[in-house]
Design an enzyme around this catalytic site. Structure first.
Site, PDB file in Angstrom:
ATOM      1  N   CYS A   1     -69.206   1.518   7.832  1.00  0.00           N
ATOM      2  CA  CYS A   1     -70.513   1.018   7.399  1.00  0.00           C
ATOM      3  C   CYS A   1     -70.745   1.176   5.894  1.00  0.00           C
ATOM      4  CB  CYS A   1     -71.617   1.722   8.180  1.00  0.00           C
ATOM      5  SG  CYS A   1     -71.407   3.498   8.329  1.00  0.00           S
TER       6      CYS A   1
ATOM      7  N   HIS B   1     -78.294   3.030   5.060  1.00  0.00           N
ATOM      8  CA  HIS B   1     -77.483   3.817   4.131  1.00  0.00           C
ATOM      9  C   HIS B   1     -77.784   3.366   2.695  1.00  0.00           C
ATOM     10  CE1 HIS B   1     -75.445   5.520   7.430  1.00  0.00           C
ATOM     11  NE2 HIS B   1     -74.201   5.160   7.205  1.00  0.00           N
TER      12      HIS B   1
HETATM   13  N1  HSE Z   1     -69.271   6.889   9.804  1.00  0.00           N
HETATM   14  C1  HSE Z   1     -70.521   6.289   9.474  1.00  0.00           C
HETATM   15  C2  HSE Z   1     -71.600   7.305   9.401  1.00  0.00           C
HETATM   16  C3  HSE Z   1     -70.918   5.265  10.471  1.00  0.00           C
HETATM   17  O1  HSE Z   1     -71.433   8.361  10.005  1.00  0.00           O
HETATM   18  O2  HSE Z   1     -72.614   7.065   8.768  1.00  0.00           O
HETATM   19  C4  HSE Z   1     -69.963   4.213  10.872  1.00  0.00           C
HETATM   20  O3  HSE Z   1     -69.223   3.547   9.932  1.00  0.00           O
END
Ligand code: HSE
Length: 330
Positions: A125, A238
């Protein structure tokens, strides 16, 4: 119209996948939702209506035209190659992302690779969200070095992560102990500089995914990319602070002009009006917000600072997967 299968349909990414297909009028003729014994028989509320989840079988999955995998890497490793004998498989796990014979696709960048493949990997992501902003800058000015610091939402750990954050906030406000079962430490009222497992070089696996996967998606195997990945108590978007050194000289306005035209990007960069990317605005939006663009003080006119915010469950997962499916039939 296509027969579409979703494995892991009751998870946060699975539900989003189904709803994104609906919202984008993906040509779904038949939709089969698969799950393990634990979830089979459950119902899931989707924009197509209430759907019952059936027990997964390789033979049934193979009969679909396209199968989305929104499950663990272990499951994908075992079953994706078998399902791909019959269906196009788009896998959200990290199991195949670095395999030479499996394309790793962000459709704005390398969607053409979706045409011939039988198994396609959906990127991490954080990587997908940054890539949408960085690719147009790379094309226009040439990236020489990339430094990423992330502010990652609870949704990266799925629905259990989001639940733990909400429960933690409620417990903390009542002065009760905050549980940490999904995350290494309580996430509510905290910031955790640790996502996934630590590697021998001191970086976490999440951080190294940004390096490895960006290089593969950009076709730039030696591009220096360094990341610090941090979990923060937001729900599903994010954010990332990014510093780049560029081959060509670049002004912030030139960078803005390039990003304003870029696919998948929403330029939000009016500091004087207090407008910049933020999770509260980027959540449930398809575009990755990009702003706070300025000349980096260290690299001077060959360097930029930017801030991005993208919905982890959409561009970071479900939307990108559906866009890959769209590219495969375009
Ligand atoms: N690994 C990422 C996270 C989510 O923990 O934010 C998936 O890609």
């Amino acid at each position: 119209n296509l027969h579409v299968g979703v494995i892991g349909a009751t998870g946060a990414v699975g539900v989003e996948l189904i709803n994104v297909m609906f919202d984008r009028n993906f040509p779904v003729g038949e939709l089969t939702l698969f799950a393990s014994e634990r979830s089979a028989g459950k119902t899931v509320e989707t924009k197509y209506g209430t759907k019952t989840v059936t027990l997964f079988s390789v033979e049934d999955a193979k009969k679909c035209d396209i199968v989305f995998l929104a499950v663990s890497g272990d499951f994908a490793k075992e079953y994706a190659p078998q399902i791909a004998e019959g269906a196009l498989v788009i896998d959200n796990s990290s199991a195949f992302r670095l395999n030479d014979d499996v394309p790793l696709i962000v459709p704005e960048i390398n969607g053409d690779l979706a045409k011939k493949a039988k198994l396609i990997a959906n990127p991490n992501c954080t990587t997908a969200i940054a890539a949408v902003a960085l690719w147009p800058l790379h094309q226009a000015f040439g990236l020489k070095k990339v430094f990423v610091s992330t502010y990652q939402a609870a949704s990266g750990a799925g629905q259990p992560g989001m639940n733990e954050l909400r429960e933690g906030l409620a417990s903390g406000l009542k002065g009760e102990e905050i549980k940490a079962e999904v995350f290494a430490h309580p996430l509510a009222f905290n910031v955790i500089p640790h996502i996934d497992t630590f590697q021998d070089n001191g970086y976490t696996r999440e951080e190294m995914k940004v390096t490895w996967e960006t290089r593969k998606i950009f076709g730039a195997p030696d591009l220096p990319v360094s990341c610090t990945a941090v979990r923060i108590p937001t729900e599903r978007t994010h954010s990332e602070s990014i510093v780049v050194e560029t081959e060509k000289a670049v002004t912030p306005q030139e960078a803005r002009d390039v990003l304003a035209k870029a696919k998948g990007v929403k330029l939000v960069d009016n500091p004087e009006k207090l407008e910049y990317p933020m999770p509260i605005n980027a959540t449930r939006q398809y575009d990755v917000e990009v702003g706070r663009i300025r000349t980096n003080l260290i690299f001077g006119d060959h360097g930029l600072e930017l801030f991005v915010a993208g919905d982890q469950l959409l561009k970071g997962a479900a939307l990108n997967a559906v866009q890959i499916a769209e590219a495969s039939i375009a």
